[in-house]
Motif scaffolding. Structure first.
Motif, mmCIF file in Angstrom:
data_model
loop_
_atom_site.group_PDB
_atom_site.id
_atom_site.type_symbol
_atom_site.label_atom_id
_atom_site.label_comp_id
_atom_site.label_asym_id
_atom_site.label_seq_id
_atom_site.Cartn_x
_atom_site.Cartn_y
_atom_site.Cartn_z
ATOM 1 N N ALA A 1 0.827 -1.216 0.000
ATOM 2 C CA ALA A 1 0.000 0.000 0.000
ATOM 3 C C ALA A 1 0.858 1.262 0.000
ATOM 4 C CB ALA A 1 -0.924 -0.012 1.207
ATOM 5 N N PHE A 2 2.023 1.195 0.634
ATOM 6 C CA PHE A 2 2.887 2.375 0.695
ATOM 7 C C PHE A 2 3.281 2.856 -0.702
ATOM 8 C CE2 PHE A 2 6.914 4.640 1.495
ATOM 9 C CZ PHE A 2 6.461 5.546 2.443
ATOM 10 N N GLU A 3 3.357 1.938 -1.640
ATOM 11 C CA GLU A 3 3.766 2.277 -3.014
ATOM 12 C C GLU A 3 2.587 2.757 -3.876
ATOM 13 O OE1 GLU A 3 5.018 -0.640 -1.459
ATOM 14 O OE2 GLU A 3 6.835 0.516 -1.051
ATOM 15 N N ILE B 1 -3.808 -3.927 7.254
ATOM 16 C CA ILE B 1 -4.500 -4.551 8.382
ATOM 17 C C ILE B 1 -3.771 -4.235 9.689
ATOM 18 C CG2 ILE B 1 -5.384 -6.726 9.331
ATOM 19 C CD1 ILE B 1 -5.473 -7.767 6.426
ATOM 20 N N ASN C 1 1.627 0.038 10.628
ATOM 21 C CA ASN C 1 0.461 -0.011 9.729
ATOM 22 C C ASN C 1 -0.310 1.304 9.698
ATOM 23 O OD1 ASN C 1 -0.696 -0.728 12.394
ATOM 24 N ND2 ASN C 1 -2.574 -0.870 11.209
#
Ligand code: INI
Length: 154
Positions: free
Chosen positions: A57-59, A83, A90
């Motif tokens: 998700a960070f990307e 999650i 997170n």
């Protein structure tokens, strides 16, 4: 009567980029399935949908930015699953993704919709990816269709 602008959910003739992360792919593949199903049911052609895969998700924001700046898509959809409890960072990841995506939309004027789950548990993630509580990928797709049409009207 004030003049009102609102948009419908017709995806015919529109182009979409879908940025999806592989981390937690048990969940994100279901979000992608729901997303593509929603786009095509509303009239988008298969060839009008480009799926862009990123590691986590960070990307997502940087790929969303590249897709938005390319000016080839009427909307960009971001799909992921962060999650709680999987790692202490997170919450930072979730915050950065949300901020980054919003920033891209404002800077480029291309609508970007958020289909990134941030549940407390894997069970909740499953529920929101097509089991009990709808499919967040499909919701993000419907919002993308509406926003793409709306931006053309404003
Ligand atoms: N990436 C996710 O998409 N979801 C998560 O829950 C997650 N957690 O919890 O660690 C996660 N981490 C990976 C991160 O997004 C980057 O891919 C990684 O840090 C490399 O930059």
């Amino acid at each position: 009567m004030p003049r009102e602008i609102s948009a419908d959910l017709t995806a015919e003739g529109l182009k979409f980029a879908v940025v999806v992360s592989r981390f937690n792919d048990l969940i994100t593949e279901q979000l992608l399935r729901g997303c593509i199903d929603c786009l095509t049911r509303h009239g988008a052609a298969d060839k009008a949908i480009t799926v862009i895969r990123v590691p986590g998700a960070f990307e997502i924001p940087v790929a969303v930015a590249a897709a938005a700046r390319a000016k080839k898509h009427d909307a960009v959809i971001a799909l992921g699953a962060v999650i709680r409890g999987e790692t202490p960072h997170n919450e930072h990841i979730a915050a950065e993704v949300t901020k980054g995506i919003a920033q891209v939309a404002l800077e480029t004027g291309v609508p970007v919709t958020l289909g990134v789950l941030t549940p407390n548990t894997l069970e909740q993630a499953v529920e929101r990816s097509g089991v009990k509580r709808g499919n967040k990928g499909a919701e993000a797709a419907a919002s993308a269709i509406e926003m793409a049409n709306l931006m053309k009207k404003i």
